[in-house]
Design a protein around this motif. Sequence first.
Motif, PDB file in Angstrom:
ATOM      1  N   SER A 131      33.548  32.720  41.527  1.00  0.00           N
ATOM      2  CA  SER A 131      33.966  32.075  42.771  1.00  0.00           C
ATOM      3  C   SER A 131      33.904  33.013  43.976  1.00  0.00           C
ATOM      4  N   ILE A 132      33.849  34.321  43.734  1.00  0.00           N
ATOM      5  CA  ILE A 132      33.853  35.297  44.820  1.00  0.00           C
ATOM      6  C   ILE A 132      32.570  35.177  45.641  1.00  0.00           C
ATOM      7  N   THR A 133      32.737  34.993  46.957  1.00  0.00           N
ATOM      8  CA  THR A 133      31.582  34.914  47.858  1.00  0.00           C
ATOM      9  C   THR A 133      31.450  36.148  48.735  1.00  0.00           C
ATOM     10  N   SER A 134      32.530  36.930  48.851  1.00  0.00           N
ATOM     11  CA  SER A 134      32.426  38.155  49.652  1.00  0.00           C
ATOM     12  C   SER A 134      33.349  39.247  49.109  1.00  0.00           C
ATOM     13  N   ILE A 135      32.790  40.439  49.011  1.00  0.00           N
ATOM     14  CA  ILE A 135      33.542  41.622  48.629  1.00  0.00           C
ATOM     15  C   ILE A 135      33.373  42.634  49.753  1.00  0.00           C
TER      16      ILE A 135
ATOM     17  N   ILE B 127      41.382  38.809  38.431  1.00  0.00           N
ATOM     18  CA  ILE B 127      41.278  38.040  39.670  1.00  0.00           C
ATOM     19  C   ILE B 127      40.927  36.606  39.300  1.00  0.00           C
TER      20      ILE B 127
ATOM     21  N   SER C 203      42.515  34.477  48.738  1.00  0.00           N
ATOM     22  CA  SER C 203      42.002  35.675  49.406  1.00  0.00           C
ATOM     23  C   SER C 203      42.908  36.879  49.164  1.00  0.00           C
TER      24      SER C 203
ATOM     25  N   ILE D 240      35.914  39.974  37.751  1.00  0.00           N
ATOM     26  CA  ILE D 240      35.605  39.345  39.035  1.00  0.00           C
ATOM     27  C   ILE D 240      34.957  37.991  38.754  1.00  0.00           C
TER      28      ILE D 240
ATOM     29  N   VAL E  74      40.060  32.762  43.840  1.00  0.00           N
ATOM     30  CA  VAL E  74      39.793  33.754  44.886  1.00  0.00           C
ATOM     31  C   VAL E  74      38.331  33.698  45.315  1.00  0.00           C
ATOM     32  N   THR E  75      38.120  33.639  46.638  1.00  0.00           N
ATOM     33  CA  THR E  75      36.752  33.613  47.169  1.00  0.00           C
ATOM     34  C   THR E  75      36.404  34.881  47.944  1.00  0.00           C
ATOM     35  N   SER E  76      37.422  35.634  48.373  1.00  0.00           N
ATOM     36  CA  SER E  76      37.112  36.838  49.147  1.00  0.00           C
ATOM     37  C   SER E  76      38.050  37.992  48.804  1.00  0.00           C
ATOM     38  N   ILE E  77      37.473  39.182  48.755  1.00  0.00           N
ATOM     39  CA  ILE E  77      38.212  40.429  48.543  1.00  0.00           C
ATOM     40  C   ILE E  77      37.905  41.332  49.732  1.00  0.00           C
TER      41      ILE E  77
END
Length: 250
Positions: free
Chosen positions: A232-236, A206, A189, A229, A210-213
Motif C-alpha cells: 500500500s505504500i506509495t511514498s517513502i 507497518i 501516514s 513494508i 499506511v500509504t506514506s512514510i
Amino acid sequence: MFTIENGVLLSVNRKSIKKAVIPEGVTSIGKYAFKGCKRLTSITIPDSVTSIGDNAFYNCESLTSITIPDGVTCIGDNAFYNCESLNNVIIPDGVTSIGNSAFVWCTNLTNVKIPDSVTSIGQYAFAWCTNLTNVKIPDGVTSIEDSTFYKCTNLTNITIPDSVTSIGEGAFYRCINLVNITIPDSVTSIGKGAFFGCVGLTSITIPDSVTSIGDLAFYKCTGLTNITIPDSITSIGDNAFDGCINLEKS
C-alpha cells in the motif's frame, strides 16, 4: 497573602508562595494564573473548576503533585510547562483535550493516566518527560501530533488505539528505550522523523493502511533488524531508514 480574581493569582511576590488553596466557586484557573510560582509545592483545586488555562502553572518547578477535579474538561497549552518536580498526574474522566506542551519538561513525571474521554493530545504535550515509562492513548484520539512524546527517553511501551489515523512529525523522536510499539491498521501516514533515533526498536510491522512514510521516519534506528513494508505504500521519504545498520530485510 494573595487573592484570586477571575481565576488569576494577584500577588505582590508570587515567588514566595509555597501553598495555595483556591476557594470553592472558582470555575476556571486563568492564563498565567500561577506562572513563575517557583516555590509552590501544593495546591488545592475545588470541584467547581472546569478548565485549566494556558500557562496556568508555567514554571512551577517545585510543584510535586496535583489533583485535577472531575469537573475539568480541558487542560490548556503549556499548563504545566517545566513543572519539573511533578511526579504523578491523574487526569479525570471528562477531560477532552490536553493542550500543546501541556506537560513539557515535566522531567520527574513517571506516571500519567489519560482517560477515555480525551480526544485530542496536543503537540509536544509530553515532550522531554524523560522519566515517563508507560502511556496508554485512549480510543477517542485520532492522531498523535507532532513531537507529542519527543525525547521521552525512558518510555518503553505505548499503546496506540485503532482510532489513530496519523503519527505526526517527531512524535517519538529519540525515545531511545522504546522497545514495543504496534501501529494499528487505522494509521495511514507516518510523519517525518516519527521514530528518529529509536535505537531500542528491533522489529516493527507497518500495516496495509499506511500509504506514506516521511523523511527520516526511522533514521538511525540501529536496533531495527526486521521491518515489513506493505504494498500500500506509495511514498517513502528521504533517508527514512538511513542509519538502520542492522536492518536485514524489508
